[in-house]
Scaffold this active site. Structure first.
Site, short mmCIF file in Angstrom:
data_model
loop_
_atom_site.label_atom_id
_atom_site.label_comp_id
_atom_site.label_asym_id
_atom_site.label_seq_id
_atom_site.Cartn_x
_atom_site.Cartn_y
_atom_site.Cartn_z
N SER A 16 11.32 4.23 5.58
CA SER A 16 10.12 3.75 6.62
C SER A 16 10.38 2.31 6.94
O SER A 16 10.79 1.58 6.17
CB SER A 16 8.91 4.31 6.29
N SER A 142 5.77 -11.08 0.89
CA SER A 142 5.05 -11.17 1.95
C SER A 142 4.07 -12.55 2.20
O SER A 142 4.16 -13.28 1.37
CB SER A 142 3.73 -10.22 1.86
N TYR A 155 -2.67 -6.68 -3.88
CA TYR A 155 -1.23 -7.01 -3.03
C TYR A 155 -0.78 -8.43 -3.14
O TYR A 155 0.50 -8.68 -3.58
CB TYR A 155 -1.70 -6.51 -1.66
N LYS A 159 2.45 -9.96 -4.99
CA LYS A 159 3.39 -10.53 -4.06
C LYS A 159 3.77 -12.11 -4.59
O LYS A 159 4.81 -12.71 -4.57
CB LYS A 159 3.15 -10.66 -2.70
N THR A 190 5.26 -1.94 11.33
CA THR A 190 5.33 -0.63 10.51
C THR A 190 4.35 0.33 10.13
O THR A 190 3.34 -0.20 10.47
CB THR A 190 6.13 -1.11 9.04
N1 LIG Z 1 4.60 -4.36 7.65
C1 LIG Z 1 4.33 -5.74 7.24
O1 LIG Z 1 3.57 -6.22 8.01
C2 LIG Z 1 4.95 -6.36 6.03
C3 LIG Z 1 4.31 -7.68 5.57
C4 LIG Z 1 4.80 -8.16 4.61
C5 LIG Z 1 5.48 -7.84 3.58
N2 LIG Z 1 5.79 -6.27 4.04
C6 LIG Z 1 6.60 -5.55 2.80
O2 LIG Z 1 7.53 -4.96 3.21
C7 LIG Z 1 7.80 -3.93 2.49
C8 LIG Z 1 8.31 -2.53 3.19
O3 LIG Z 1 7.00 -2.04 3.72
P1 LIG Z 1 6.95 -1.62 5.33
O4 LIG Z 1 5.98 -2.78 6.15
O5 LIG Z 1 8.23 -1.35 5.78
O6 LIG Z 1 5.72 -0.39 5.08
P2 LIG Z 1 6.11 1.18 5.20
O7 LIG Z 1 6.62 1.58 6.69
O8 LIG Z 1 4.96 1.76 4.64
O9 LIG Z 1 7.15 1.58 3.97
C9 LIG Z 1 6.87 1.41 2.64
C10 LIG Z 1 8.02 1.87 2.07
O10 LIG Z 1 7.82 1.86 0.80
C11 LIG Z 1 8.13 3.04 -0.11
N3 LIG Z 1 7.04 3.51 -1.17
C12 LIG Z 1 5.50 3.03 -0.96
N4 LIG Z 1 5.08 3.52 -2.10
C13 LIG Z 1 6.09 4.03 -3.09
C14 LIG Z 1 6.17 4.82 -4.21
N5 LIG Z 1 5.16 4.86 -4.96
N6 LIG Z 1 7.59 5.13 -4.82
C15 LIG Z 1 8.35 4.81 -4.07
N7 LIG Z 1 8.66 4.37 -2.82
C16 LIG Z 1 7.42 3.97 -2.00
C17 LIG Z 1 7.69 4.12 1.10
O11 LIG Z 1 8.44 5.51 1.15
P3 LIG Z 1 7.42 6.68 0.75
O12 LIG Z 1 6.41 6.70 1.53
O13 LIG Z 1 8.64 7.60 1.34
O14 LIG Z 1 7.53 6.84 -0.54
C18 LIG Z 1 8.32 3.42 2.13
O15 LIG Z 1 9.74 3.65 2.29
C19 LIG Z 1 6.64 -3.76 1.34
O16 LIG Z 1 7.07 -4.20 0.08
C20 LIG Z 1 5.54 -4.53 2.24
O17 LIG Z 1 4.72 -5.08 1.12
C21 LIG Z 1 5.37 -5.62 4.79
#
Ligand SMILES: NC(=O)c1ccc[n+]([C@@H]2O[C@H](COP(=O)([O-])OP(=O)(O)OC[C@H]3O[C@@H](n4cnc5c(N)ncnc54)[C@H](OP(=O)(O)O)[C@@H]3O)[C@@H](O)[C@H]2O)c1
Length: 265
Positions: A16, A142, A155, A159, A190
């Site tokens: 995702s 993040s 969180y 981080k 996302t």
């Molecule tokens: N979106 C933002 O604004 C943002 C900002 C700063 C940092 N980030 C960071 O970016 C990274 C990716 O997040 P995203 O924004 O792409 O969110 P997302 O669309 O919710 O994707 C999160 C991913 O992490 C996996 N995941 C979550 N819990 C898990 C678990 N217990 N075991 C295995 N896999 C797990 C999910 O897979 P399943 O659901 O298939 O398990 C999914 O593939 C994260 O580290 C997040 O903290 C995001």
């Protein structure tokens, strides 16, 4: 310029959002992929999309919140495929709960997923990279890894921990020709806010305006990969929210006045 064509890349959180886009972009480049997340069905869909571009794409679903599973999967992957050229520690969950309401079990769960899983996987691939005399390790932090703000205590803690661990690793790994890049995304479009957990561990289940109006995940992934290839120690990815990082560094008193006013959703 570094190329990941025909090189072995392992991405967590690949089902995702940012991880999915990283997988697709690297597949388009011809990288050999190992993709992980906790949802085999969603992971399979992404893997099928990637197979349109790359000849090698394996799926390894496992739960980042369970250290034994993380350990055993890491062992299996390393024993099966040997040396990983690029590891992107990216899987994670966010949080929507106040410190006063959050039991420590939730803090630990978030730390397990967002921090300790990164440590375990990194330690598993490191000996192979050292032996090979080359490699790349990336960690998705993040802007919450640079400052805390409401509803994100665990969180932000996880981080921030990423910065301490991976900055140390970067210094230690440099003599072995291993590059370490930490990405600090701001608000990216996302499903992260949908999957964020509350004080009871339930899903927040809402697409927050911060996410909806954020940078597209594909653009984020492009910048992330560019930074890895350029061996950048860190990269900030997002829109105007990134300014807060610089405000904290340059004008800390102003920062501490305005941080309470940041809309946490
Ligand atoms: N979106 C933002 O604004 C943002 C900002 C700063 C940092 N980030 C960071 O970016 C990274 C990716 O997040 P995203 O924004 O792409 O969110 P997302 O669309 O919710 O994707 C999160 C991913 O992490 C996996 N995941 C979550 N819990 C898990 C678990 N217990 N075991 C295995 N896999 C797990 C999910 O897979 P399943 O659901 O298939 O398990 C999914 O593939 C994260 O580290 C997040 O903290 C995001």
């Amino acid at each position: 310029m570094v190329s990941f064509k025909n090189r072995l890349v392992w991405i967590t959180g690949a089902s995702s959002g940012i991880g999915r886009e990283l997988a697709l972009l690297l597949a388009e480049e011809g990288a050999h992929l190992i993709l992980s997340s906790n949802d085999p069905k969603e992971l399979s869909k992404v893997a099928d999309e990637c197979r349109e571009f790359t000849s090698f794409c394996q799926e390894y679903p496992f739960d980042l919140s369970k250290p034994e599973e993380v350990n055993s999967t890491a062992e299996t992957v390393v024993n099966t495929f040997g040396n990983i050229y690029l590891l992107i520690n990216n899987g994670g969950i966010s949080q929507r709960s106040l410190v006063k309401d959050t039991p420590v079990e939730i803090d630990r769960r978030i730390m397990e997923i967002d921090y300790f899983s990164y440590v375990i996987l990194t330690k598993a691939v490191l000996p192979g990279m050292i032996e090979a005399g080359e490699g790349f390790i990336a960690a998705t932090s993040s802007i919450s890894g640079k400052f805390g703000f409401p509803l994100r205590s665990a969180y932000a803690a996880a981080k921030h921990a990423i910065q301490g661990f991976f900055e140390t690793l970067r210094a230690e790994a440099k003599p072995h020709n291993i590059s370490v890049t930490i990405a600090y995304p701001g608000r990216i479009q996302t499903n992260i806010s949908l999957h964020a957990i509350d004080s009871k561990g339930n899903k927040h289940g809402v697409m927050d305006p911060g996410q909806q109006n954020g940078m597209p995940a594909r653009e984020c992934a492009k910048r992330y990969i560019r930074a890895i290839k350029k061996r950048k120690p860190e990269v900030y990815i997002g829109k105007s929210e990134i300014l807060m990082v610089h405000i904290k560094r340059l004008f800390p008193r102003l920062f501490f006045r305005i941080v309470t006013k940041i809309k946490p959703t």
